[in-house]
Design a protein around this motif. Structure first.
Motif, PDB file in Angstrom:
ATOM      1  N   VAL A 123       2.873  10.190  33.150  1.00 56.30           N
ATOM      2  CA  VAL A 123       3.672  10.353  31.891  1.00 56.30           C
ATOM      3  C   VAL A 123       3.207   9.980  30.728  1.00 56.30           C
ATOM      4  O   VAL A 123       3.391  10.869  29.831  1.00 56.30           O
ATOM      5  N   GLY A 140       1.975  12.819  28.379  1.00 60.01           N
ATOM      6  CA  GLY A 140       2.959  13.056  27.243  1.00 60.01           C
ATOM      7  C   GLY A 140       2.144  12.526  25.860  1.00 60.01           C
ATOM      8  O   GLY A 140       2.674  13.009  24.723  1.00 60.01           O
ATOM      9  N   HIS A 159      -4.609  17.441  32.853  1.00 64.19           N
ATOM     10  CA  HIS A 159      -3.437  17.289  32.675  1.00 64.19           C
ATOM     11  C   HIS A 159      -2.600  17.954  33.879  1.00 64.19           C
ATOM     12  O   HIS A 159      -1.628  17.054  34.482  1.00 64.19           O
ATOM     13  N   TRP A 215       0.152  16.769  39.324  1.00 61.16           N
ATOM     14  CA  TRP A 215       0.109  17.111  40.482  1.00 61.16           C
ATOM     15  C   TRP A 215       0.512  15.702  41.301  1.00 61.16           C
ATOM     16  O   TRP A 215       0.917  15.686  42.140  1.00 61.16           O
ATOM     17  N   VAL A 243      10.280  18.655  34.193  1.00 66.10           N
ATOM     18  CA  VAL A 243       8.828  18.680  33.767  1.00 66.10           C
ATOM     19  C   VAL A 243       7.944  19.203  34.683  1.00 66.10           C
ATOM     20  O   VAL A 243       7.202  20.171  34.333  1.00 66.10           O
ATOM     21  N   ILE A 244       8.033  18.911  36.012  1.00 65.14           N
ATOM     22  CA  ILE A 244       7.007  19.257  36.923  1.00 65.14           C
ATOM     23  C   ILE A 244       7.254  20.739  37.243  1.00 65.14           C
ATOM     24  O   ILE A 244       6.425  21.468  37.461  1.00 65.14           O
ATOM     25  N   GLY A 257       6.209  22.994  34.507  1.00 67.28           N
ATOM     26  CA  GLY A 257       4.736  22.942  34.604  1.00 67.28           C
ATOM     27  C   GLY A 257       4.206  23.784  35.607  1.00 67.28           C
ATOM     28  O   GLY A 257       3.250  24.661  35.484  1.00 67.28           O
ATOM     29  N   LEU A 258       4.929  24.083  36.965  1.00 72.66           N
ATOM     30  CA  LEU A 258       4.206  24.625  37.980  1.00 72.66           C
ATOM     31  C   LEU A 258       4.685  26.219  37.620  1.00 72.66           C
ATOM     32  O   LEU A 258       3.864  26.865  38.038  1.00 72.66           O
ATOM     33  N   THR A 309       1.910  27.497  35.169  1.00 76.62           N
ATOM     34  CA  THR A 309       0.482  27.701  35.746  1.00 76.62           C
ATOM     35  C   THR A 309       0.775  28.315  37.188  1.00 76.62           C
ATOM     36  O   THR A 309      -0.550  28.548  37.857  1.00 76.62           O
ATOM     37  N   GLU A 360       7.571  27.213  28.287  1.00 75.23           N
ATOM     38  CA  GLU A 360       6.709  26.019  27.587  1.00 75.23           C
ATOM     39  C   GLU A 360       7.577  25.078  26.800  1.00 75.23           C
ATOM     40  O   GLU A 360       7.531  23.930  26.524  1.00 75.23           O
ATOM     41  N   GLU A 377       8.079  21.177  27.088  1.00 74.23           N
ATOM     42  CA  GLU A 377       7.746  20.203  26.058  1.00 74.23           C
ATOM     43  C   GLU A 377       9.117  19.255  25.683  1.00 74.23           C
ATOM     44  O   GLU A 377       8.753  18.143  25.662  1.00 74.23           O
ATOM     45  N   ALA A 412       9.500  16.826  28.334  1.00 71.62           N
ATOM     46  CA  ALA A 412       8.372  15.653  28.327  1.00 71.62           C
ATOM     47  C   ALA A 412       8.645  14.648  27.245  1.00 71.62           C
ATOM     48  O   ALA A 412       8.600  13.526  27.516  1.00 71.62           O
TER      49      ALA A 412
END
Ligand code: HEM
Ligand code: HEM
Length: 215
Positions: free
Chosen positions: A36, A40, A50, A55, A123-124, A127-128, A131, A172, A176, A179
């Motif tokens: 983190v 962050g 990152h 992961w 957050v995770i 993020g997944l 991506t 996004e 953010e 995070a």
């Protein structure tokens, strides 16, 4: 004057806090904290490093959540249930200089722990989505392909080049904001650990590292 070692009958057998958190709690705590703080504050959002740290945090979080059911009594969710009322009572007692000991995280700390875990999941998860669930290895391979002039990797990843689609921008933004919330929680958490250690007249940090020195 009330003794700082006053105990309270908790939901688990003993109300003494652990002298040393078990290795899974310590490993997951410091691994997630590192991921983190680096993601962050330091490294580039979206870089391979990152995503790799993301992961790692995800794997450690899954391990910790399984441990919340299978681990030793003080690590289980049942030892520190989310209870806002009990958290307020704990904070009032703390302010009055009469905090009670608990067999696991105290009720205020427990609320912080659940806030961390929920925010981490946001957050995770976001993020997944950003991506497309690609592993760090896949992202590194795509970047290498793009660097060597093969742009097809980018087109596949961004769903036809929709890199600035409103949906992506929303995700996004969620990533953010969550995070940043994690970083705010971390600052409050560290302050809480030191205030609580002072009030309880015992070091809360040592059991999260190597325990208290034995003679
Ligand atoms: C460990 C927790 C994480 C934290 C604290 C974190 C934090 C951040 C921050 C602060 C940004 C920069 C936002 C900006 O200024 O635009 C960012 C961007 C990004 N993160 Fe994370 N992140 C984490 C986990 C993840 C995970 C697990 C993934 C993917 C699986 C991921 C993928 C991304 C991507 C792709 C971007 C770039 C977004 C863009 O295109 O602007 N992050 N992250
Ligand atoms: C972003 C960074 C951090 C995050 C996300 C984080 C998160 C957490 C979580 C989730 C727990 C509960 C542990 C479990 O049951 O698995 C915890 C406990 C704890 N953390 Fe952190 N932490 C961070 C940084 C720190 C730092 C820098 C310190 C050092 C002061 C610290 C000291 C502690 C201590 C002493 C406990 C145990 C508190 C108790 O006795 O109830 N944490 N933290």
């Amino acid at each position: 004057m009330a003794s700082p070692r006053t105990t309270e009958v908790g939901t688990v057998g003993s109300a003494s806090p652990p002298q040393l958190w078990d290795p899974v709690v310590r490993l997951t705590h410091w691994g997630i904290a590192l991921a983190v703080l680096l993601n962050g504050l330091v490294n580039d959002g979206g870089s391979t490093f990152h995503v790799s740290l993301g992961w790692m945090a995800m794997s450690l979080l899954v391990l910790r959540l399984v441990w919340g059911v299978l681990g030793p009594s003080e690590a289980r969710f049942s030892a520190f249930p989310p209870n806002p009322g009990a958290a307020l009572v704990h904070l009032r007692r703390l302010a009055a200089g009469r905090p009670k000991e608990h067999a696991s995280h105290n009720p205020a700390g427990a609320m912080m722990v659940y806030a961390f875990w929920i925010t981490l999941l946001v957050v995770i998860g976001s993020g997944l989505v950003l991506t497309g669930g690609a592993t760090p290895m896949r992202i590194a391979a795509d970047k290498a392909a793009v660097a060597s002039g093969d742009w097809s990797a980018l087109i596949v990843k961004d769903g036809g080049g929709a890199n600035d689609s409103p949906r992506r921008e929303t995700v996004e933004g969620v990533h953010e904001v969550a995070a940043n919330l994690l970083l705010i929680l971390a600052a409050l958490h560290v302050a809480g650990v030191f205030v609580e250690s002072r009030a309880m007249r015992r070091d809360l940090l040592a059991p999260m590292i190597l325990g208290h020195r034995r003679k």
